[in-house]
Design a protein around this motif. Structure first.
Motif, PDB file in Angstrom:
ATOM      1  N   GLN A  83      15.243  11.745  -6.230  1.00  0.00           N
ATOM      2  CA  GLN A  83      13.864  11.761  -6.721  1.00  0.00           C
ATOM      3  C   GLN A  83      13.248  13.148  -6.695  1.00  0.00           C
ATOM      4  O   GLN A  83      12.297  13.428  -7.433  1.00  0.00           O
ATOM      5  N   TRP A  84      13.747  13.997  -5.794  1.00  0.00           N
ATOM      6  CA  TRP A  84      13.204  15.337  -5.590  1.00  0.00           C
ATOM      7  C   TRP A  84      14.316  16.372  -5.574  1.00  0.00           C
ATOM      8  O   TRP A  84      15.441  16.077  -5.196  1.00  0.00           O
ATOM      9  N   HIS A  85      13.956  17.604  -5.926  1.00  0.00           N
ATOM     10  CA  HIS A  85      14.772  18.779  -5.648  1.00  0.00           C
ATOM     11  C   HIS A  85      14.069  19.490  -4.497  1.00  0.00           C
ATOM     12  O   HIS A  85      12.924  19.936  -4.646  1.00  0.00           O
ATOM     13  N   PRO A 115       9.775  17.431  -8.452  1.00  0.00           N
ATOM     14  CA  PRO A 115      10.370  16.177  -8.913  1.00  0.00           C
ATOM     15  C   PRO A 115      11.716  16.453  -9.588  1.00  0.00           C
ATOM     16  O   PRO A 115      11.904  17.485 -10.238  1.00  0.00           O
ATOM     17  N   ALA A 116      12.637  15.533  -9.433  1.00  0.00           N
ATOM     18  CA  ALA A 116      13.990  15.725  -9.967  1.00  0.00           C
ATOM     19  C   ALA A 116      13.994  15.855 -11.485  1.00  0.00           C
ATOM     20  O   ALA A 116      14.915  16.454 -12.040  1.00  0.00           O
ATOM     21  N   ASP A 117      12.973  15.351 -12.155  1.00  0.00           N
ATOM     22  CA  ASP A 117      12.925  15.457 -13.613  1.00  0.00           C
ATOM     23  C   ASP A 117      12.156  16.699 -14.079  1.00  0.00           C
ATOM     24  O   ASP A 117      11.777  16.803 -15.235  1.00  0.00           O
ATOM     25  N   THR A 118      11.958  17.667 -13.200  1.00  0.00           N
ATOM     26  CA  THR A 118      11.232  18.890 -13.547  1.00  0.00           C
ATOM     27  C   THR A 118      11.940  19.635 -14.674  1.00  0.00           C
ATOM     28  O   THR A 118      13.157  19.808 -14.656  1.00  0.00           O
ATOM     29  N   ASN A 119      11.152  20.068 -15.651  1.00  0.00           N
ATOM     30  CA  ASN A 119      11.669  20.906 -16.732  1.00  0.00           C
ATOM     31  C   ASN A 119      11.510  22.357 -16.276  1.00  0.00           C
ATOM     32  O   ASN A 119      10.430  22.931 -16.343  1.00  0.00           O
ATOM     33  N   SER A 170       7.902   8.815  -3.580  1.00  0.00           N
ATOM     34  CA  SER A 170       8.292   9.194  -4.947  1.00  0.00           C
ATOM     35  C   SER A 170       7.339  10.293  -5.409  1.00  0.00           C
ATOM     36  O   SER A 170       6.249  10.477  -4.823  1.00  0.00           O
TER      37      SER A 170
END
Length: 99
Positions: A24-26, A44-48, A93
């Motif tokens: 869920q995270w970096h 967040p793991a979906d960070t661009n 989250s």
């Protein structure tokens, strides 16, 4: 930094690895030896990572310089607070953390 702090620092690094493994995270951990500062931050793991400008993200910094901590107990207290802050992200989250 006091030598007795090394086990707590190792726990912070281990916790960051556990957070990364959950997906869920970096989690990032950086020790700046020239100023004795331990920094931890999460995205967040979906960070661009290509996007500009960079958004705000959860972060924590502990200053381990000798002038900052007169006793090993003070340094241990501050590192324990750092570790406890990071552990919250084992269950939060990105949506929960933003709330």
């Amino acid at each position: 930094m006091k030598p007795t702090s090394q086990p707590l620092i190792a726990q912070i690094v281990t916790t960051a690895l556990q957070i990364n493994a959950q997906g869920q995270w970096h989690a990032f951990v950086r020790y700046c030896g020239h100023v004795d500062i331990l920094e931890t931050y999460l995205k967040p793991a979906d960070t661009n990572y290509q996007a500009q400008p960079e958004e705000d993200f959860p972060a924590y910094e502990t200053n381990l310089a000798e002038w900052k901590h007169q006793t090993a107990q003070e340094e241990e207290r501050d590192l324990t607070e750092h570790l406890n802050w990071l552990r919250d992200f084992l269950t939060a989250s990105p949506e929960e953390a933003a709330a």
